[in-house]
Design a protein around this motif. Structure first.
Motif, mmCIF file in Angstrom:
data_model
loop_
_atom_site.group_PDB
_atom_site.id
_atom_site.type_symbol
_atom_site.label_atom_id
_atom_site.label_comp_id
_atom_site.label_asym_id
_atom_site.label_seq_id
_atom_site.Cartn_x
_atom_site.Cartn_y
_atom_site.Cartn_z
ATOM 1 N N VAL A 26 -1.216 -6.327 48.451
ATOM 2 C CA VAL A 26 -1.273 -7.332 47.395
ATOM 3 C C VAL A 26 -2.647 -7.332 46.732
ATOM 4 O O VAL A 26 -2.776 -7.478 45.513
ATOM 5 C CB VAL A 26 -0.954 -8.730 47.959
ATOM 6 N N LEU A 27 -3.687 -7.126 47.528
ATOM 7 C CA LEU A 27 -5.064 -7.204 47.037
ATOM 8 C C LEU A 27 -5.559 -5.920 46.383
ATOM 9 O O LEU A 27 -6.414 -5.973 45.499
ATOM 10 C CB LEU A 27 -6.004 -7.559 48.192
ATOM 11 N N ALA A 28 -5.043 -4.780 46.820
ATOM 12 C CA ALA A 28 -5.613 -3.488 46.407
ATOM 13 C C ALA A 28 -5.645 -3.312 44.896
ATOM 14 O O ALA A 28 -6.671 -2.934 44.316
ATOM 15 C CB ALA A 28 -4.833 -2.340 47.055
ATOM 16 N N GLY A 29 -4.514 -3.577 44.236
ATOM 17 C CA GLY A 29 -4.438 -3.371 42.794
ATOM 18 C C GLY A 29 -5.394 -4.257 42.013
ATOM 19 O O GLY A 29 -6.194 -3.759 41.215
ATOM 20 N N TRP A 203 2.744 -2.628 40.485
ATOM 21 C CA TRP A 203 3.941 -2.329 41.280
ATOM 22 C C TRP A 203 3.632 -2.465 42.772
ATOM 23 O O TRP A 203 4.408 -3.084 43.518
ATOM 24 C CB TRP A 203 4.415 -0.901 40.990
ATOM 25 N N LEU A 204 2.508 -1.922 43.211
ATOM 26 C CA LEU A 204 2.151 -2.021 44.625
ATOM 27 C C LEU A 204 1.979 -3.482 45.029
ATOM 28 O O LEU A 204 2.420 -3.897 46.110
ATOM 29 C CB LEU A 204 0.861 -1.243 44.890
ATOM 30 N N THR A 205 1.352 -4.273 44.167
ATOM 31 C CA THR A 205 1.155 -5.690 44.452
ATOM 32 C C THR A 205 2.489 -6.418 44.552
ATOM 33 O O THR A 205 2.719 -7.197 45.485
ATOM 34 C CB THR A 205 0.288 -6.333 43.352
ATOM 35 N N VAL A 206 3.383 -6.157 43.604
ATOM 36 C CA VAL A 206 4.681 -6.845 43.577
ATOM 37 C C VAL A 206 5.519 -6.497 44.805
ATOM 38 O O VAL A 206 6.085 -7.377 45.465
ATOM 39 C CB VAL A 206 5.439 -6.497 42.285
ATOM 40 N N VAL A 207 5.588 -5.210 45.123
ATOM 41 C CA VAL A 207 6.383 -4.773 46.281
ATOM 42 C C VAL A 207 5.807 -5.338 47.577
ATOM 43 O O VAL A 207 6.541 -5.837 48.435
ATOM 44 C CB VAL A 207 6.439 -3.237 46.341
ATOM 45 N N SER A 208 4.493 -5.273 47.720
ATOM 46 C CA SER A 208 3.853 -5.783 48.941
ATOM 47 C C SER A 208 4.072 -7.285 49.070
ATOM 48 O O SER A 208 4.347 -7.786 50.168
ATOM 49 C CB SER A 208 2.355 -5.465 48.918
ATOM 50 N N ALA A 209 3.963 -8.006 47.947
ATOM 51 C CA ALA A 209 4.138 -9.459 47.986
ATOM 52 C C ALA A 209 5.574 -9.821 48.353
ATOM 53 O O ALA A 209 5.811 -10.768 49.124
ATOM 54 C CB ALA A 209 3.765 -10.063 46.634
#
Length: 218
Positions: A26-29, A203-209
């Motif tokens: 969630v944080l990376a992006g 996308w990475l944030t949305v999927v992880s969340a």
């Protein structure tokens, strides 16, 4: 007398660890994009219509972008482990995201070469390509292709709306990557790739969340 709270079950303890790992996704992006944009807007001589964010690794403040690459990559790697735990039926997606994370770390270790007049004082044009510059390009290319593949692989194990979102995100990123990889230095290609990076990090944030919220922790 108040009864003591029940100890968390093994499943809850496992979910807590998985949620912590996904939290890095969630944080990376936001972390990577915010640090990159802040530098792009403040570094002397940097022009977002001409210069890729990788060039920020050069100059006296280059350590900021190098650190950004490494920390963001480590967070993506943690997210990949969380993804493997949360969606065990999609191991390939987690492996592909993990390779993307490793590529970000490698991109930080293998600094991009000065080019296109950045940092200030660098001659205009592509410049001299060093071994670490080649390594940076190779690491980025491998990581980008892997995260594109991950969007399609993971889509097979997501609800319909999120599956379409994954595929569209991967396709948009592929288009942006293809544009910048063509060697065309027109402003729209450079800005298109910036937009593509924001799309794939979102996308990475949305999927992880989504996966984070799907796991009970109490």
């Amino acid at each position: 007398m108040t009864a003591a709270p029940a100890a968390p079950t093994a499943e809850i303890r496992t979910n807590r660890v998985t949620r912590s790992l996904l939290g890095y996704g969630v944080l990376a992006g936001p972390f990577y994009v915010t640090v990159s944009v802040a530098q792009a807007l403040t570094r002397d001589g940097f022009d977002m219509t001409r210069h890729a964010w990788s060039l920020l690794s050069n100059g006296s403040l280059g350590w900021l972008q190098i650190t950004n690459f490494v920390l963001s990559g480590l967070m993506v790697l943690a997210a990949a482990v969380g993804l493997a735990r949360a969606v065990p039926q999609s191991r390939w997606a987690s492996v592909l995201v993990g390779v993307f994370g490793a590529s970000l770390v490698a991109a930080g270790a293998l600094r991009a070469d000065p080019a296109m007049g950045f940092p200030a004082g660098t001659p205009d044009g592509p410049g001299t390509v060093s071994w670490h510059g080649v390594g940076h390009l190779v690491a980025g290319g491998i990581g980008f292709l892997c995260v594109i593949a991950a969007t399609y692989v993971l889509a097979r194990h997501q609800p319909r709306a999120l599956a379409w979102y994954s595929r569209v995100s991967g396709t948009l990123f592929l288009a942006g990557f293809a544009g910048i990889a063509s060697g065309n230095s027109a402003p729209w290609f450079t800005l298109g790739f910036v937009a593509a990076v924001i799309v794939i990090m979102t996308w990475l944030t949305v999927v992880s969340a989504r996966l984070y919220r799907s796991l009970p922790c109490r």
